[in-house]
Every structure is written in structure tokens, then in C-alpha cells.
Design a protein around this motif. Structure first.
Motif, PDB file in Angstrom:
ATOM      1  N   ALA A   1     -17.877 -10.330  52.158  1.00 28.89           N
ATOM      2  CA  ALA A   1     -18.187  -8.924  51.908  1.00 28.89           C
ATOM      3  C   ALA A   1     -19.161  -8.724  50.753  1.00 28.89           C
ATOM      4  N   LEU A   2     -19.402  -9.772  49.952  1.00 33.80           N
ATOM      5  CA  LEU A   2     -20.389  -9.640  48.876  1.00 33.80           C
ATOM      6  C   LEU A   2     -21.754  -9.241  49.418  1.00 33.80           C
ATOM      7  N   ASP A   3     -22.018  -9.552  50.671  1.00 30.02           N
ATOM      8  CA  ASP A   3     -23.312  -9.233  51.286  1.00 30.02           C
ATOM      9  C   ASP A   3     -23.452  -7.772  51.659  1.00 30.02           C
ATOM     10  N   ARG A   4     -22.358  -7.004  51.586  1.00 27.15           N
ATOM     11  CA  ARG A   4     -22.437  -5.604  52.012  1.00 27.15           C
ATOM     12  C   ARG A   4     -21.650  -4.664  51.105  1.00 27.15           C
ATOM     13  N   LEU A   5     -21.667  -4.933  49.824  1.00 28.15           N
ATOM     14  CA  LEU A   5     -20.928  -4.096  48.891  1.00 28.15           C
ATOM     15  C   LEU A   5     -21.530  -2.692  48.826  1.00 28.15           C
ATOM     16  N   PRO A   6     -20.668  -1.679  48.774  1.00 25.36           N
ATOM     17  CA  PRO A   6     -21.183  -0.319  48.582  1.00 25.36           C
ATOM     18  C   PRO A   6     -21.933  -0.213  47.251  1.00 25.36           C
TER      19      PRO A   6
ATOM     20  N   ILE B   1     -11.035  -4.436  47.627  1.00 26.70           N
ATOM     21  CA  ILE B   1     -10.484  -5.785  47.774  1.00 26.70           C
ATOM     22  C   ILE B   1     -10.986  -6.382  49.083  1.00 26.70           C
ATOM     23  N   GLY B   2     -11.113  -7.703  49.101  1.00 28.93           N
ATOM     24  CA  GLY B   2     -11.565  -8.322  50.337  1.00 28.93           C
ATOM     25  C   GLY B   2     -11.929  -9.784  50.193  1.00 28.93           C
ATOM     26  N   SER B   3     -12.915 -10.168  50.981  1.00 22.09           N
ATOM     27  CA  SER B   3     -13.291 -11.576  51.111  1.00 22.09           C
ATOM     28  C   SER B   3     -14.693 -11.840  50.572  1.00 22.09           C
ATOM     29  N   LEU B   4     -14.985 -13.098  50.389  1.00 21.27           N
ATOM     30  CA  LEU B   4     -16.281 -13.549  49.884  1.00 21.27           C
ATOM     31  C   LEU B   4     -17.436 -13.028  50.737  1.00 21.27           C
TER      32      LEU B   4
ATOM     33  N   ALA C   1     -11.922 -16.222  48.870  1.00 18.33           N
ATOM     34  CA  ALA C   1     -12.710 -16.712  50.000  1.00 18.33           C
ATOM     35  C   ALA C   1     -12.450 -15.917  51.278  1.00 18.33           C
ATOM     36  N   GLU C   2     -11.184 -15.760  51.643  1.00 16.51           N
ATOM     37  CA  GLU C   2     -10.857 -15.111  52.917  1.00 16.51           C
ATOM     38  C   GLU C   2     -10.168 -13.758  52.761  1.00 16.51           C
ATOM     39  N   GLY C   3      -9.845 -13.359  51.545  1.00 17.29           N
ATOM     40  CA  GLY C   3      -9.186 -12.072  51.346  1.00 17.29           C
ATOM     41  C   GLY C   3      -7.775 -12.029  51.918  1.00 17.29           C
ATOM     42  N   ARG C   4      -7.086 -13.156  51.892  1.00 19.18           N
ATOM     43  CA  ARG C   4      -5.746 -13.218  52.482  1.00 19.18           C
ATOM     44  C   ARG C   4      -4.656 -13.511  51.451  1.00 19.18           C
ATOM     45  N   SER C   5      -4.838 -14.552  50.677  1.00 12.91           N
ATOM     46  CA  SER C   5      -3.774 -15.057  49.810  1.00 12.91           C
ATOM     47  C   SER C   5      -3.975 -14.663  48.345  1.00 12.91           C
TER      48      SER C   5
ATOM     49  N   SER D   1     -13.761 -14.831  57.472  1.00 13.46           N
ATOM     50  CA  SER D   1     -13.405 -13.418  57.591  1.00 13.46           C
ATOM     51  C   SER D   1     -14.274 -12.570  56.657  1.00 13.46           C
ATOM     52  N   ASP D   2     -14.491 -11.329  57.053  1.00 16.21           N
ATOM     53  CA  ASP D   2     -15.303 -10.397  56.285  1.00 16.21           C
ATOM     54  C   ASP D   2     -14.488  -9.121  56.101  1.00 16.21           C
ATOM     55  N   HIS D   3     -13.821  -9.017  54.946  1.00 13.62           N
ATOM     56  CA  HIS D   3     -12.954  -7.873  54.668  1.00 13.62           C
ATOM     57  C   HIS D   3     -13.445  -7.133  53.432  1.00 13.62           C
ATOM     58  N   LEU D   4     -13.434  -5.805  53.519  1.00 13.17           N
ATOM     59  CA  LEU D   4     -13.802  -4.954  52.397  1.00 13.17           C
ATOM     60  C   LEU D   4     -13.045  -3.642  52.546  1.00 13.17           C
ATOM     61  N   TYR D   5     -12.028  -3.456  51.698  1.00 12.18           N
ATOM     62  CA  TYR D   5     -11.169  -2.273  51.776  1.00 12.18           C
ATOM     63  C   TYR D   5     -10.899  -1.746  50.377  1.00 12.18           C
ATOM     64  N   ARG D   6     -10.614  -0.465  50.283  1.00 18.73           N
ATOM     65  CA  ARG D   6     -10.208   0.107  48.997  1.00 18.73           C
ATOM     66  C   ARG D   6      -8.800  -0.369  48.651  1.00 18.73           C
TER      67      ARG D   6
END
Length: 149
Positions: A21-26, A16-19, A90-94, A2-7
Motif C-alpha cells: 500500500a506504500l505505492d498508493r498512500l492518500p 493500517i495495512g501492508s507494504l 509486509a502483509e498487514g496481517r500479524s 497482499s495490498d491492504h490500506l484501511y483506516r
């Protein structure tokens, strides 16, 4: 993956999010708090990197309360330095969900039930492990008692 990136719902200076998303950080993000293993080149060079080893399996963290406390306090310390941070697992879930909710409760003054709901509404894969939910509840109660609430 999963690819999550949210405020973060309680602090617009925290994402907050998943691993992935490190490839597309603002560009505004200048600190990363990792709750899982990361590769030596995954965190952008411009970012301060804090690694907190939180294992997403019941009974595998030798001092779960300390690890969770260190994670939320690391986010708070970065914010006190006016850094904008990204909190992820890793997945931005738990793990991310648990630490994000505890951060809201301990450092942003949000009632724990509301913090959980707001993080649930933010993270699409929201699924904190029961042992993490229990630890967050225990730490939030302890924090409230220390504050005289």
C-alpha cells in the motif's frame, strides 16, 4: 503480496495495512511507521519515516515488549504532532494487527478485547501470531495497572 490500506478503527488519523500500500498512500498521510524492512525509496519523500524492527517469529525479538511499546508510542507521538500516519508490515496481517490493537488499548482507551475485534473487522487478512497476542495482552494489562484500572 497482499495490498491492504484501511483506516484504524479507533483513530481516523491512522491508516493500517501492508507494504504494498506504500505505492498508493492518500495525500493526507505524512508519516509512515514500518514494522518490516522497506526499500530506501519505498516511503514517499513527503512522509516522515519511522522504522521499528519487529520480527514476526517467536523468540526472534530480543526485547519484544520494548519493540511493541516503541511502535505504539511512535504512532501516538506522530498523532500528538498532528501527523496522519500509516502503520504497516509486509502483509498487514500479524504485526500490523498486533500493534494496531495495542495502540487502541494503550493510547485510545479501548478495552483490549474490543480493540482486537475492531482490528479483526478492519483487516481482511487478520492473523496475529500467538506470541504477539500474548505480548499485547501482557502490555495492555501492565498499562491498565499503571493507570490504576
Amino acid at each position: 503480496m497482499s495490498d491492504h490500506l484501511y483506516r484504524h478503527p479507533h483513530d481516523d488519523g491512522v491508516w493500517i495495512g501492508s507494504l504494498a500500500a506504500l505505492d498508493r498512500l492518500p495525500a493526507e498521510i505524512d508519516a509512515v511507521v514500518s514494522l518490516c524492512r522497506v526499500g530506501c525509496a519505498q516511503v514517499p519523500a513527503r512522509c516522515e519515516s519511522v522504522q521499528v524492527w519487529l520480527i514476526d517469529q517467536d523468540g526472534r525479538n530480543h526485547n519484544l515488549d520494548l519493540v511493541l511499546t516503541e511502535a505504539v508510542d511512535a504512532v501516538a507521538a506522530l498523532r500528538a504532532e498532528d501527523k496522519r500516519g500509516f502503520l504497516h508490515c509486509a502483509e498487514g496481517r500479524s504485526r500490523t494487527a498486533a500493534v494496531a490493537a495495542l495502540y487502541g488499548a494503550r493510547h485510545r482507551g479501548v478495552a483490549l478485547d474490543q480493540a482486537w475485534q475492531d482490528v479483526r473487522d478492519t483487516l481482511p487478512g487478520f492473523a496475529p501470531q500467538p506470541f504477539l497476542r500474548n505480548a499485547v495482552a501482557r502490555l495492555a494489562r501492565r498499562s491498565s495497572a499503571a493507570d490504576g484500572v
